[in-house]
Design an enzyme around this catalytic site. Structure first.
Site, PDB file in Angstrom:
ATOM      1  N   THR A 196      -0.647 -32.229   2.369  1.00 26.42           N
ATOM      2  CA  THR A 196      -0.339 -31.251   1.333  1.00 26.42           C
ATOM      3  C   THR A 196      -0.870 -31.339  -0.080  1.00 26.42           C
ATOM      4  OG1 THR A 196       1.923 -30.853   2.590  1.00 26.42           O
ATOM      5  CG2 THR A 196       1.393 -29.760   0.492  1.00 26.42           C
ATOM      6  N   LEU A 197      -0.392 -32.479  -0.714  1.00 26.14           N
ATOM      7  CA  LEU A 197      -1.053 -32.590  -2.144  1.00 26.14           C
ATOM      8  C   LEU A 197      -2.525 -32.813  -2.085  1.00 26.14           C
ATOM      9  CD1 LEU A 197       1.454 -35.234  -3.640  1.00 26.14           C
ATOM     10  CD2 LEU A 197       1.848 -32.644  -3.389  1.00 26.14           C
ATOM     11  N   ASP A 201       2.150 -40.004 -13.195  1.00 27.08           N
ATOM     12  CA  ASP A 201       3.301 -39.259 -12.895  1.00 27.08           C
ATOM     13  C   ASP A 201       4.287 -40.250 -12.335  1.00 27.08           C
ATOM     14  OD1 ASP A 201       4.632 -36.854 -13.093  1.00 27.08           O
ATOM     15  OD2 ASP A 201       4.685 -36.882 -10.998  1.00 27.08           O
ATOM     16  N   GLU A 256      11.036 -46.538 -12.632  1.00 27.32           N
ATOM     17  CA  GLU A 256      11.436 -45.051 -13.132  1.00 27.32           C
ATOM     18  C   GLU A 256      12.786 -45.075 -13.552  1.00 27.32           C
ATOM     19  OE1 GLU A 256       9.912 -42.022 -10.517  1.00 27.32           O
ATOM     20  OE2 GLU A 256       7.894 -42.855 -10.424  1.00 27.32           O
ATOM     21  N   VAL A 294      -0.336 -39.317  -8.314  1.00 25.55           N
ATOM     22  CA  VAL A 294       0.949 -38.490  -8.392  1.00 25.55           C
ATOM     23  C   VAL A 294       1.723 -38.668  -7.087  1.00 25.55           C
ATOM     24  CG1 VAL A 294       0.229 -36.227  -9.502  1.00 25.55           C
ATOM     25  CG2 VAL A 294      -0.758 -36.636  -7.193  1.00 25.55           C
ATOM     26  N   ARG A 313       3.275 -42.690  -5.448  1.00 22.42           N
ATOM     27  CA  ARG A 313       4.342 -43.228  -5.832  1.00 22.42           C
ATOM     28  C   ARG A 313       3.823 -44.413  -6.501  1.00 22.42           C
ATOM     29  NH1 ARG A 313       7.151 -39.549  -5.044  1.00 22.42           N
ATOM     30  NH2 ARG A 313       8.878 -39.261  -3.624  1.00 22.42           N
ATOM     31  N   HIS A 318       7.553 -38.173 -13.631  1.00 18.15           N
ATOM     32  CA  HIS A 318       7.534 -37.790 -12.337  1.00 18.15           C
ATOM     33  C   HIS A 318       7.876 -36.180 -12.130  1.00 18.15           C
ATOM     34  CE1 HIS A 318       8.608 -39.382  -8.017  1.00 18.15           C
ATOM     35  NE2 HIS A 318       8.204 -38.176  -7.921  1.00 18.15           N
TER      36      HIS A 318
END
Ligand code: NAD
Length: 310
Positions: A147-148, A252, A257, A226, A228, A276
């Site tokens: 998708t990305l 991102d 995190e 974008v 992980r 993120h």
């Protein structure tokens, strides 16, 4: 299987208020309640959540839906053993993350990140004559064409970029000129001005971009993550940025995190750090609600689930 009591875990508030998702699901069939305590959890057959907590296993849920696409923080084996189904939210982030990545590339090419920093210091400065460039005709390699990756490729193509990519099972993909298999990673990234990571974090993708891959990149290349944090060996990336063997990075996601205060990445002029937040979108909860409704229907009809991971 019919779900009659559905929980919305309070951890979804990382992305949107739990009440907006609860309200979007009120007429979906089951009773929907916001879940914070173990007692509230025990009163549910299924749960929609951001976090994973060990108490979810003890609650013996029939189904857990993650509001994220990446579910690497869930214990797949333990859930399977317990007979708890797990679904994710892959498929809903293409436009938001695609636009964010287009934004990163435009910022670097047009020097907008530098201009913004200058503004904060009330500094009026024309960029060095040879710093700015346009994306038209530049190359992008997208690693992971789900998708990305496809959404990034489409936007890059519209900006006039030459797009290549890596896919586990190479096949023609719209907006991608050449699709390489994972074994050709070094060859695929070596020519690219921009490399964008859009793979899930798995055993095969952990540390996918390490010292040797960073060495393959062009000196004027920009790395975009974008996916992980664990997909890049972060200390090797910091070394590469500090030694200028890479032009910059837009990140991102990070190994830890929130990014710790002491990380050198915060202070680098050629690094864009976002929290993120590449998929942030006011429509997020509505899209999750569509996925949850569809799977409630499928469970009711004894059909296989969409986006099933376990
Ligand atoms: P997706 O399932 O639609 O696509 C993932 C693609 O990666 C698939 O096509 C898969 O075949 C491919 N892939 C898996 N292993 C690979 C490998 N070793 N080499 C090449 N390709 C490989 O998922 P998506 O929605 O595109 O999201 C991808 C990942 O991005 C998620 O798992 C998540 O970790 C991350 N993500 C981050 C954000 C964010 O806010 N930054 C938002 C959504 C997703």
């Amino acid at each position: 299987m019919t779900i009659s009591r559905l929980g919305v875990h309070t951890s979804v508030e990382e992305l949107f208020p739990p009440a907006v998702l609860r309200d979007a699901l009120t007429d979906a069939g089951p009773t929907v309640r916001i879940v914070e305590t173990d007692d509230e959890l025990a009163a549910c057959d299924a749960l929609v959540t951001f976090d994973y907590e060990e108490s979810f296993l003890q609650a013996d849920l029939a189904w857990i839906h993650s509001i994220l696409a990446g579910v690497d923080h869930f214990p797949f084996d333990a859930l399977a053993e317990q007979g708890t189904l797990l679904t994710n939210s892959a498929g809903i982030h293409g436009d938001s993350v695609g636009e964010t990545v287009a934004g990163y590339m435009l910022m670097f090419a047009r020097g907008l990140h530098t201009q913004r920093t200058n503004q904060l210091h009330q500094e009026w400065a024309y960029p060095p004559w040879d710093a700015a460039f346009t994306l038209d005709g530049e190359s992008l390699c997208v690693i992971g064409l789900g998708t990305l990756g496809r959404a990034i490729a489409m936007r890059a193509d519209a900006l006039g970029m030459d797009v290549t990519g890596i896919k586990r099972t190479p096949m023609p993909i719209d907006h991608v000129e050449t699709v390489y298999p994972p074994d050709d990673l070094h060859e695929a990234v070596a020519e690219a001005r921009f490399v964008a990571l859009a793979v899930p974090l798995t055993d095969r993708t952990t540390g996918l971009i390490g010292e040797s891959e960073l060495r393959m990149l062009r000196d004027d290349a920009y790395l975009i993550n974008v996916a992980r944090g664990g997909v890049i060996e972060q200390s090797a990336l910091v070394d590469a940025l500090e030694s200028a063997s890479l032009a910059g990075a837009a990140l991102d996601v990070f190994e830890t995190e929130p990014l710790p205060d002491e990380s050198p990445l915060w202070g680098m002029d050629n690094v864009i750090v976002t929290s993120h937040a590449a998929a942030a979108n006011r429509e997020y909860y509505r899209r999750v609600a569509v996925l949850v409704r569809e799977n409630l229907r499928r469970l009711d009809a004894n059909e296989s689930l969409t986006n099933q991971v376990v």
